[in-house]
Design a protein around this motif. Structure first.
Motif, PDB file in Angstrom:
ATOM      1  N   PHE A   1       5.428  -2.743   8.089  1.00 52.41           N
ATOM      2  CA  PHE A   1       4.205  -3.251   7.469  1.00 52.41           C
ATOM      3  C   PHE A   1       4.201  -3.074   5.948  1.00 52.41           C
ATOM      4  O   PHE A   1       3.152  -3.170   5.318  1.00 52.41           O
ATOM      5  CB  PHE A   1       2.988  -2.564   8.091  1.00 52.41           C
ATOM      6  N   LYS A   2       5.409  -2.814   5.403  1.00 59.03           N
ATOM      7  CA  LYS A   2       5.632  -2.807   3.938  1.00 59.03           C
ATOM      8  C   LYS A   2       4.811  -1.746   3.194  1.00 59.03           C
ATOM      9  O   LYS A   2       4.337  -1.980   2.088  1.00 59.03           O
ATOM     10  CB  LYS A   2       5.377  -4.204   3.354  1.00 59.03           C
ATOM     11  N   PHE A   3       4.623  -0.593   3.825  1.00 57.94           N
ATOM     12  CA  PHE A   3       4.033   0.539   3.121  1.00 57.94           C
ATOM     13  C   PHE A   3       5.082   1.175   2.204  1.00 57.94           C
ATOM     14  O   PHE A   3       6.262   1.240   2.559  1.00 57.94           O
ATOM     15  CB  PHE A   3       3.552   1.610   4.113  1.00 57.94           C
ATOM     16  N   GLU A   4       4.654   1.624   1.045  1.00 58.85           N
ATOM     17  CA  GLU A   4       5.499   2.483   0.215  1.00 58.85           C
ATOM     18  C   GLU A   4       5.307   3.912   0.696  1.00 58.85           C
ATOM     19  O   GLU A   4       4.179   4.420   0.716  1.00 58.85           O
ATOM     20  CB  GLU A   4       5.114   2.378  -1.257  1.00 58.85           C
ATOM     21  N   ILE A   5       6.383   4.579   1.079  1.00 55.77           N
ATOM     22  CA  ILE A   5       6.298   5.884   1.739  1.00 55.77           C
ATOM     23  C   ILE A   5       6.591   7.012   0.750  1.00 55.77           C
ATOM     24  O   ILE A   5       7.624   7.004   0.071  1.00 55.77           O
ATOM     25  CB  ILE A   5       7.276   5.962   2.922  1.00 55.77           C
ATOM     26  N   PHE A   6       5.661   7.958   0.713  1.00 54.12           N
ATOM     27  CA  PHE A   6       5.815   9.158  -0.101  1.00 54.12           C
ATOM     28  C   PHE A   6       5.658  10.374   0.808  1.00 54.12           C
ATOM     29  O   PHE A   6       5.063  10.286   1.882  1.00 54.12           O
ATOM     30  CB  PHE A   6       4.756   9.214  -1.208  1.00 54.12           C
ATOM     31  N   ALA A   7       6.177  11.491   0.372  1.00 56.06           N
ATOM     32  CA  ALA A   7       6.031  12.741   1.131  1.00 56.06           C
ATOM     33  C   ALA A   7       5.578  13.852   0.197  1.00 56.06           C
ATOM     34  O   ALA A   7       5.993  13.908  -0.966  1.00 56.06           O
ATOM     35  CB  ALA A   7       7.355  13.126   1.793  1.00 56.06           C
ATOM     36  N   THR A   8       4.717  14.717   0.693  1.00 53.25           N
ATOM     37  CA  THR A   8       4.361  15.901  -0.084  1.00 53.25           C
ATOM     38  C   THR A   8       5.583  16.825  -0.134  1.00 53.25           C
ATOM     39  O   THR A   8       6.530  16.686   0.657  1.00 53.25           O
ATOM     40  CB  THR A   8       3.188  16.650   0.559  1.00 53.25           C
ATOM     41  N   LYS A   9       5.561  17.754  -1.046  1.00 59.14           N
ATOM     42  CA  LYS A   9       6.689  18.685  -1.170  1.00 59.14           C
ATOM     43  C   LYS A   9       6.889  19.484   0.111  1.00 59.14           C
ATOM     44  O   LYS A   9       8.021  19.764   0.513  1.00 59.14           O
ATOM     45  CB  LYS A   9       6.457  19.626  -2.359  1.00 59.14           C
TER      46      LYS A   9
ATOM     47  N   MET B   1       0.836  -1.196   0.000  1.00 53.71           N
ATOM     48  CA  MET B   1       0.000   0.000   0.000  1.00 53.71           C
ATOM     49  C   MET B   1       0.874   1.250   0.000  1.00 53.71           C
ATOM     50  O   MET B   1       1.977   1.249   0.560  1.00 53.71           O
ATOM     51  CB  MET B   1      -0.929   0.007   1.218  1.00 53.71           C
ATOM     52  N   LYS B   2       0.362   2.302  -0.584  1.00 51.98           N
ATOM     53  CA  LYS B   2       1.093   3.562  -0.668  1.00 51.98           C
ATOM     54  C   LYS B   2       0.503   4.559   0.330  1.00 51.98           C
ATOM     55  O   LYS B   2      -0.707   4.713   0.421  1.00 51.98           O
ATOM     56  CB  LYS B   2       1.001   4.146  -2.075  1.00 51.98           C
ATOM     57  N   VAL B   3       1.394   5.234   1.057  1.00 51.72           N
ATOM     58  CA  VAL B   3       0.954   6.233   2.022  1.00 51.72           C
ATOM     59  C   VAL B   3       1.724   7.526   1.792  1.00 51.72           C
ATOM     60  O   VAL B   3       2.938   7.520   1.598  1.00 51.72           O
ATOM     61  CB  VAL B   3       1.139   5.730   3.472  1.00 51.72           C
ATOM     62  N   ALA B   4       0.996   8.640   1.794  1.00 48.50           N
ATOM     63  CA  ALA B   4       1.596   9.967   1.653  1.00 48.50           C
ATOM     64  C   ALA B   4       1.666  10.620   3.027  1.00 48.50           C
ATOM     65  O   ALA B   4       0.697  10.583   3.783  1.00 48.50           O
ATOM     66  CB  ALA B   4       0.780  10.826   0.696  1.00 48.50           C
ATOM     67  N   LEU B   5       2.806  11.211   3.341  1.00 46.72           N
ATOM     68  CA  LEU B   5       2.986  11.930   4.597  1.00 46.72           C
ATOM     69  C   LEU B   5       2.947  13.423   4.311  1.00 46.72           C
ATOM     70  O   LEU B   5       3.602  13.909   3.384  1.00 46.72           O
ATOM     71  CB  LEU B   5       4.316  11.556   5.261  1.00 46.72           C
ATOM     72  N   HIS B   6       2.181  14.148   5.135  1.00 47.33           N
ATOM     73  CA  HIS B   6       2.039  15.587   4.916  1.00 47.33           C
ATOM     74  C   HIS B   6       2.204  16.330   6.227  1.00 47.33           C
ATOM     75  O   HIS B   6       1.618  15.953   7.243  1.00 47.33           O
ATOM     76  CB  HIS B   6       0.667  15.910   4.318  1.00 47.33           C
ATOM     77  N   GLY B   7       3.004  17.383   6.207  1.00 49.33           N
ATOM     78  CA  GLY B   7       3.197  18.223   7.379  1.00 49.33           C
ATOM     79  C   GLY B   7       3.665  19.598   6.953  1.00 49.33           C
ATOM     80  O   GLY B   7       4.331  19.745   5.924  1.00 49.33           O
ATOM     81  N   LEU B   8       3.328  20.587   7.751  1.00 51.80           N
ATOM     82  CA  LEU B   8       3.655  21.977   7.410  1.00 51.80           C
ATOM     83  C   LEU B   8       4.740  22.566   8.298  1.00 51.80           C
ATOM     84  O   LEU B   8       5.470  23.458   7.866  1.00 51.80           O
ATOM     85  CB  LEU B   8       2.392  22.848   7.512  1.00 51.80           C
ATOM     86  N   ALA B   9       4.835  22.099   9.522  1.00 48.09           N
ATOM     87  CA  ALA B   9       5.832  22.630  10.457  1.00 48.09           C
ATOM     88  C   ALA B   9       6.267  21.497  11.383  1.00 48.09           C
ATOM     89  O   ALA B   9       5.475  21.022  12.205  1.00 48.09           O
ATOM     90  CB  ALA B   9       5.264  23.797  11.259  1.00 48.09           C
ATOM     91  N   LEU B  10       7.495  21.054  11.223  1.00 43.19           N
ATOM     92  CA  LEU B  10       8.007  19.930  12.006  1.00 43.19           C
ATOM     93  C   LEU B  10       9.051  20.440  12.993  1.00 43.19           C
ATOM     94  O   LEU B  10      10.155  20.838  12.605  1.00 43.19           O
ATOM     95  CB  LEU B  10       8.618  18.870  11.086  1.00 43.19           C
TER      96      LEU B  10
END
Length: 291
Positions: free
Chosen positions: A28-36, A1-10
């Motif tokens: 758990f074998k997720f494919e990890i993506f991040a927003t810009k 499964m593909k999951v996108a991570l999104h955050g504005l201030a870390l």
């Protein structure tokens, strides 16, 4: 499964929790993506170990199975804008304060990802409010999860908002502003202005005046099948309108209307979570505050 991570201030103190999040997703074998935006935050925090792909455009986003919003409720509201009509389910990891929408605490990251991977969750549909106008506003992202607001621009005198429901005259609000809120937004700005709390499943909007001149003017709940038309008058030439945390100024010549959006926001609801539990926790209901 593909999951996108999104955050504005870390913040740097939360980076350890992000590392745990990555470890659990990899387990758990997720494919990890991040927003810009989140990719930028990770690089600003000196990331050299976390591996992921960056979402390049709409086609990349459309392939996601889930999005995890990392931050407070404001970050989750922005995630809704990122997703739009794709209706990708969003899980809110709370590194903010109140967390009416971002309900997963950092201490529960491992459990939450396990439940997500094993399908041990429900999808909760939340209605959105759509802004209609003859002028293009908000770069075409004309919807919101919480509320639409009209407000006077500065310290000038109050404004008048003539309000119609399905073409029928309702009221002229002499006030600092007017809020049209969804049930989800009933715990936000509308609540602070005296609006009622509404269960997310309710099919309704709330019209709440901001500091009205007439004390007998009260919030009103209407069906979300209604279209609300608004005309603004005031001494100033410009007024502020907002969709959640996004705002812009307009002139009184622009005619506005709001109604329910055709698509919805999909929120991941984990086991043992209920809206009433969140209310009691965040608003301190059931606690004797006299001590």
């Amino acid at each position: 499964m593909k999951v996108a991570l999104h955050g504005l201030a870390l913040k740097s103190e939360y980076f350890q929790h992000i590392q745990i999040l990555f470890e659990e997703l990899i387990k758990f074998k997720f494919e990890i993506f991040a927003t810009k935006q989140f990719d930028r935050q990770l690089r600003m925090n000196g990331n050299k170990s976390l591996q992921y792909l960056t979402i390049g455009g709409k086609s990349d986003m459309a392939s996601m199975d889930f999005m995890i919003s990392i931050g407070g409720d404001g970050t989750l509201l922005d995630a809704v804008c990122q997703i739009g009509s794709l209706e990708i389910p969003i899980l809110g990891l709370n590194t903010g304060r109140m967390g009416f929408l971002a309900t997963v605490a950092t201490k529960d990251i491992s459990l939450a990802i396990s439940q997500l991977a094993n399908g041990n969750f429900q999808i909760e549909s939340r209605s959105l409010i759509s802004l209609q106008s003859h002028k293009r506003l908000f770069n075409g992202v004309n919807f919101a999860l919480n509320e639409f607001t009209i407000h006077k621009r500065d310290t000038s005198s109050m404004i008048t908002v003539h309000t119609y429901i399905d073409g029928k005259y309702l009221n002229s609000y002499w006030a600092d502003g007017l809020i049209v809120s969804t049930p989800t937004g009933s715990t936000g700005y509308s609540l602070s202005c005296g609006g009622p709390l509404i269960s997310p499943e309710a099919k309704s909007f709330v019209i709440t005046p901001v500091s009205p001149h007439n004390l007998n003017v009260r919030p009103i709940i209407i069906s979300d099948d209604s279209e609300i038309s608004l005309e603004i008058e005031g001494r100033a030439e410009k007024f502020l309108i907002s969709l959640d945390s996004r705002s812009t100024s307009i002139s009184s010549e622009i005619k506005l209307s709001v109604k329910k959006e055709k698509f919805e926001a999909k929120l991941v609801k984990l086991p043992h979570y209920h809206f009433f539990d969140t209310l009691r926790q965040k608003l301190n209901w059931g606690f004797d505050m006299r001590n």
